[in-house]
Write an enzyme that holds these catalytic residues in place. Structure first.
Site, PDB file in Angstrom:
ATOM      1  CD  GLU A  44      -3.460   7.598   1.700  1.00 34.43           C
ATOM      2  OE1 GLU A  44      -4.137   8.010   2.764  1.00 34.43           O
ATOM      3  OE2 GLU A  44      -2.206   8.026   1.470  1.00 34.43           O
ATOM      4  CG  ASP A  47       0.680   7.149   3.450  1.00 32.70           C
ATOM      5  OD1 ASP A  47      -0.542   7.287   3.319  1.00 32.70           O
ATOM      6  OD2 ASP A  47       1.304   7.853   4.311  1.00 32.70           O
ATOM      7  NE  ARG A 106      -2.897   2.506   3.105  1.00 34.84           N
ATOM      8  CZ  ARG A 106      -2.211   3.738   3.495  1.00 34.84           C
ATOM      9  NH1 ARG A 106      -1.144   3.732   3.689  1.00 34.84           N
ATOM     10  NH2 ARG A 106      -3.110   4.790   3.511  1.00 34.84           N
TER      11      ARG A 106
END
Length: 378
Positions: free
Chosen positions: A57, A15, A13
């Site tokens: 993200e 960021d 993931r």
């Protein structure tokens, strides 16, 4: 990335992607995103581990989405859909599905090799910065009216269950919506139990309390005398009332309901692979979306209001294809009337999952996605 791949992770993931790839330096007045960096990350990952992914993200405007996916699908595999997330919460707060339908249209473009990540809550605040002030005020009033529930004047720092008043009907509605919007559902730890938050903790920490596994000390999260964050041990969301061990034993628990809805979601690949169409209805509280893929269709109906609704609609497919709707969750099936319209009585916060035309869909499924069904209905 190479270090963690060798340890066996399934992906990353990433960021705050816009800031990661922005130009840096003391002389930089206006940072510029270096999108080619994203391709470099992906190339490295795919050579090292072919089935690993990057979930980005990037809370950006829809007009720049393709810069992150890559026009040829050669950058990020997945992105969180913040645009839809914010309008979804506005829909839940206002019982008005029209801005949500527009947000879906805004984020429709993506490469065939990329996918959206759909979520309700994450480990940060619920960011409402993309809504208008009027829309933001509606969501604040419904889900975070007190100042200590808000953060940075743009978001709500609560977990989902307390935001929805612990109302099981609204929780199921929210998860049903998330699982039936275009993309891949992403569920945050503890939300499958309807865990709560601790507003006594600072800023985002209130929603980052330890997972509540059991009734053992520190909710079974650690044997340490001092956990990294205090466990919720008071009130209706305390670990003695809300924990995984207890809910696994209860057939009617939120955990077991979530398991069943995930299992059913995996049986409707049309949502992830197919194209979608929002079915227009007069009542903005009713949201109907249909997917078509490889000669098969599924259709989902949601009532965003607490009051029951009686609705009438046509599936919008040629011939007699849409005359039968088989409910995938209950025995409440629907047959169209003489004019090819279905009439439903939707309870407050109700939802329906239908397969169009019957359960012999595997026999009907074509080898390739011709999109003939969807094109004929547009």
């Amino acid at each position: 990335m190479g270090f963690w791949i060798q340890l066996g992770v399934s992906g990353f993931r990433m960021d705050a992607v816009p800031f990661v790839i922005a130009t840096k330096g003391a002389n930089v007045k206006k940072p510029v995103e270096q999108y080619d960096m994203l391709r470099a990350f992906r190339e490295f990952l795919q050579w090292r581990e072919g089935d690993a992914i990057i979930l980005a993200e990037a809370n950006v405007l829809p007009k720049t989405d393709m810069e992150y996916f890559g026009r040829d699908g050669d950058r990020m595999h997945m992105m969180f859909n913040f645009h839809v997330n914010q309008h979804l919460f506005y829909a839940l707060a206002s019982a008005d599905s029209r801005p949500l339908a527009q947000a879906l249209a805004d984020t429709r473009p993506r490469p065939a090799t990329a996918q959206w990540g759909l979520f309700l809550r994450n480990h940060d605040e619920l960011d409402l910065g993309r809504l208008t002030k009027a829309q933001r005020d509606v969501v604040f009033e419904a889900f975070g009216p007190d100042k200590d529930m808000q953060l940075y004047d743009r978001g709500i720092r609560r977990r989902l269950a307390p935001m929805l008043g612990g109302d099981r009907r609204r929780l199921e509605l929210a998860y049903s919506l998330m699982c039936t919007l275009p993309g891949t559902p992403v569920i945050r730890y503890g939300d499958e139990l309807a865990m709560g938050d601790d507003l006594g903790l600072a800023e985002r920490s209130c929603a980052r309390t330890p997972m509540q596994w059991s009734t053992e000390p520190h909710a079974g999260f650690t044997k340490s005398d001092r956990p990294c964050a205090p466990v919720i041990d008071k009130g209706p969301y305390g670990f003695e009332h809300v924990n995984a061990a207890k809910q696994r034993r209860d057939p009617q628990s939120m955990l077991n309901w979530t398991e069943r809805i995930i299992r059913m979601r995996k049986e409707v690949p049309e949502v992830g692979w197919g194209d979608f169409k929002v079915i227009p209805v007069r009542d903005p509280a009713i949201f109907i979306i249909r997917y078509g893929w490889r000669n098969n269709s599924v259709l989902f109906v949601h009532n965003l209001d607490e009051k029951p609704r009686e609705i009438s609609f046509a599936v919008g497919l040629p011939g007699e294809t849409g005359n039968l709707l088989v409910n995938l969750l209950t025995e409440d099936h629907s047959r169209a009337g003489a004019r090819g319209r279905h009439r439903l009585l939707m309870e407050g916060y109700g939802y329906r999952w239908y397969r169009v035309g019957g359960l012999d869909y595997l026999l009907k499924r074509s080898d390739i996605d011709t999109n003939t069904t969807e094109k004929a209905s547009r």
